[in-house]
Design an enzyme around this catalytic site. Sequence first.
Site, PDB file in Angstrom:
ATOM      1  N   SER A 134      -0.781   6.126  -8.503  1.00 35.73           N
ATOM      2  CA  SER A 134      -2.176   5.433  -8.644  1.00 35.73           C
ATOM      3  C   SER A 134      -3.082   6.161  -8.166  1.00 35.73           C
ATOM      4  CB  SER A 134      -2.070   4.073  -7.655  1.00 35.73           C
ATOM      5  OG  SER A 134      -3.183   3.532  -7.482  1.00 35.73           O
ATOM      6  N   TYR A 147      -0.537   0.660   0.594  1.00 37.29           N
ATOM      7  CA  TYR A 147      -0.329   0.845  -0.713  1.00 37.29           C
ATOM      8  C   TYR A 147      -0.755   2.553  -1.096  1.00 37.29           C
ATOM      9  CZ  TYR A 147      -0.473   0.600  -5.969  1.00 37.29           C
ATOM     10  OH  TYR A 147      -0.554   0.584  -7.349  1.00 37.29           O
TER      11      TYR A 147
END
Length: 278
Positions: A134, A147
């Site tokens: 990501s 995250y």
Amino acid sequence: MEKHRKVIFITGASSGIGRETALTLAKKGYRVFAGIRKKIDKTELENLNSNITGVYVDITSESSVDKAFWFVYKNTEKIDVLINNAGIAVAGPIECLTVQQLKEQFDVNTFGAINVMQKFLPLLDNAKIINISSMAATGIFPFVAPYCASKSALDILFNSFGIENKSNIKVISVRPAVIKTPIWNKSVKRARNNFEEYNETAKEKYTKELLYLEKNALKNNDSGIDVKKVVETILKIINSKNPKPVYTVGAQAFFAEIISKMPKCFINYIIKNRIGNI
Ligand SMILES: NC(=O)c1ccc[n+]([C@@H]2O[C@H](COP(=O)([O-])OP(=O)(O)OC[C@H]3O[C@@H](n4cnc5c(N)ncnc54)[C@H](OP(=O)(O)O)[C@@H]3O)[C@@H](O)[C@H]2O)c1
């Protein structure tokens, strides 16, 4: 003799990026082993395309990954591309999240992918491993630090594996921007549940930021980039002889890479000011 069809194993194929990737690759004639956790997802995917075989796998469970490996091993001699896609998003202020909640994040996004790679190694000679990382791996986004950290750790561990391995396995990290998938609604649900466990002082301290985070996540659910953009990048990597180690998807992800190279004090100053104004 039948021409060798590329064989893919992708985790987290029940929805979002994983589902779209599995279906697109199957339509193109690839043999796709699609990691799912529910019978209904297996049936649905297999009914949509006969090139897909659903494989039950919870990547946080060693015995589940083990069973998945033996199933795939009995059905193919090799895997050409392993796509570590399964993931979850844990968000919240670091002072409030329990270590257990942080571990849960790493168990799926980081250790889960390692579990799969290690177990599937006997099938991965000369393969490509594509990790759906990501733009968060740049680590510049507060309140989603668990995250960010899980994706950054994923990239670091796999980059090293890409250099170290003796099986000629190429490792590629795909770093998408915000993509329109169910992950955003799921992360809001998870954040709300975690919030219930915060003490009253923490709840009061961070209410404003958490409401902002929630609003943003729900907005991302509608305004994110089409999932097909990620699939296009995956296809490009599969078809490339010499893929790059990192691909970004979307302008936001490209700019996140550039911004993350700037001095930390500058980035933090800008972000802290922005948060102050929400
Ligand atoms: N959407 C974005 O904006 C975005 C941006 C950058 C990167 N990514 C990454 O893209 C990947 C796919 O996410 P998505 O956006 O497509 O979200 P998604 O639709 O929520 O898909 C996540 C998938 O992971 C599976 N999964 C979760 N925990 C698992 C576990 N323990 N074992 C096996 N499978 C598990 C889910 O299965 P179940 O249905 O069974 O729960 C689901 O199939 C993730 O790694 C995510 O971090 C997403």
